[in-house]
Motif scaffolding. Sequence first.
Motif, PDB file in Angstrom:
ATOM      1  N   ASN A  15      50.782  43.985  35.835  1.00  0.00           N
ATOM      2  CA  ASN A  15      49.638  43.127  36.142  1.00  0.00           C
ATOM      3  C   ASN A  15      49.825  41.733  35.530  1.00  0.00           C
ATOM      4  O   ASN A  15      48.855  41.053  35.237  1.00  0.00           O
ATOM      5  CB  ASN A  15      48.338  43.773  35.678  1.00  0.00           C
ATOM      6  N   ALA A  43      50.791  38.929  36.890  1.00  0.00           N
ATOM      7  CA  ALA A  43      50.319  37.832  37.736  1.00  0.00           C
ATOM      8  C   ALA A  43      48.791  37.744  37.731  1.00  0.00           C
ATOM      9  O   ALA A  43      48.234  36.648  37.704  1.00  0.00           O
ATOM     10  CB  ALA A  43      50.829  37.981  39.165  1.00  0.00           C
ATOM     11  N   ARG A  44      48.134  38.893  37.773  1.00  0.00           N
ATOM     12  CA  ARG A  44      46.672  38.969  37.758  1.00  0.00           C
ATOM     13  C   ARG A  44      46.262  40.194  36.966  1.00  0.00           C
ATOM     14  O   ARG A  44      46.645  41.304  37.323  1.00  0.00           O
ATOM     15  CB  ARG A  44      46.120  39.096  39.172  1.00  0.00           C
ATOM     16  N   ASP A  67      43.687  41.909  36.944  1.00  0.00           N
ATOM     17  CA  ASP A  67      42.899  42.876  37.699  1.00  0.00           C
ATOM     18  C   ASP A  67      43.669  43.536  38.841  1.00  0.00           C
ATOM     19  O   ASP A  67      43.113  44.376  39.540  1.00  0.00           O
ATOM     20  CB  ASP A  67      41.640  42.211  38.246  1.00  0.00           C
ATOM     21  N   ARG A  68      44.956  43.146  39.044  1.00  0.00           N
ATOM     22  CA  ARG A  68      45.686  43.703  40.183  1.00  0.00           C
ATOM     23  C   ARG A  68      47.182  43.822  39.883  1.00  0.00           C
ATOM     24  O   ARG A  68      47.882  42.820  39.812  1.00  0.00           O
ATOM     25  CB  ARG A  68      45.484  42.835  41.420  1.00  0.00           C
ATOM     26  N   GLU A 119      51.124  44.434  40.638  1.00  0.00           N
ATOM     27  CA  GLU A 119      52.063  44.186  41.732  1.00  0.00           C
ATOM     28  C   GLU A 119      53.356  44.929  41.415  1.00  0.00           C
ATOM     29  O   GLU A 119      53.585  45.353  40.286  1.00  0.00           O
ATOM     30  CB  GLU A 119      52.358  42.686  41.879  1.00  0.00           C
TER      31      GLU A 119
END
Length: 168
Positions: free
Chosen positions: A104, A106-107, A109-110, A112
């Motif tokens: 996570n 990059a973000r 909450d998400r 990749e």
Amino acid sequence: WTSDDSHIAFGSNRGGGPNNLYWRRSDGTGEAERLTTSDHRQGAYSWSPDAKVLAYIDIDPNSGSDIWTLSIDGRKAHPLVRTPAEETSPAFSPDGHWIAYQSNKARPDRPEVYVQAFPSGGMAQQVSNAGGTQPMWRGDHEIVYRRGQSVMSVTIATVPTFHAGDPV
């Protein structure tokens, strides 16, 4: 399971403290052998094709879930991806030259899906584009992963340089 199905690696707290890594012959003979000793909880994920390196996660209270590798021959552990982000689900490519994982970074909450060269390391390449978890290799040139309730696929080329296609 090792690629030759002779051993299975697992996490256990049988030595006291948090789960550390052990392995045992898959036919059930012999005793389980402790592979790591750490104050952090650990979990086994993926063997290199030659069964000489185990990719695992180490959950450090300071840096979160990180990806480490353990050389079975020398019982030497090395961090592969150690950042403030949460990295998990490492998976060796069938040729042993790449590791896919989720992060996570990059973000928050998400997560990749990323791919990184092994053992040389280097810059990780993001291969998912709208979230991705639990990557698995399908041959040397395709990664499948979850995105919510969907299973996604991305084609990978490694020669002459790394390139990921668009996920479908």
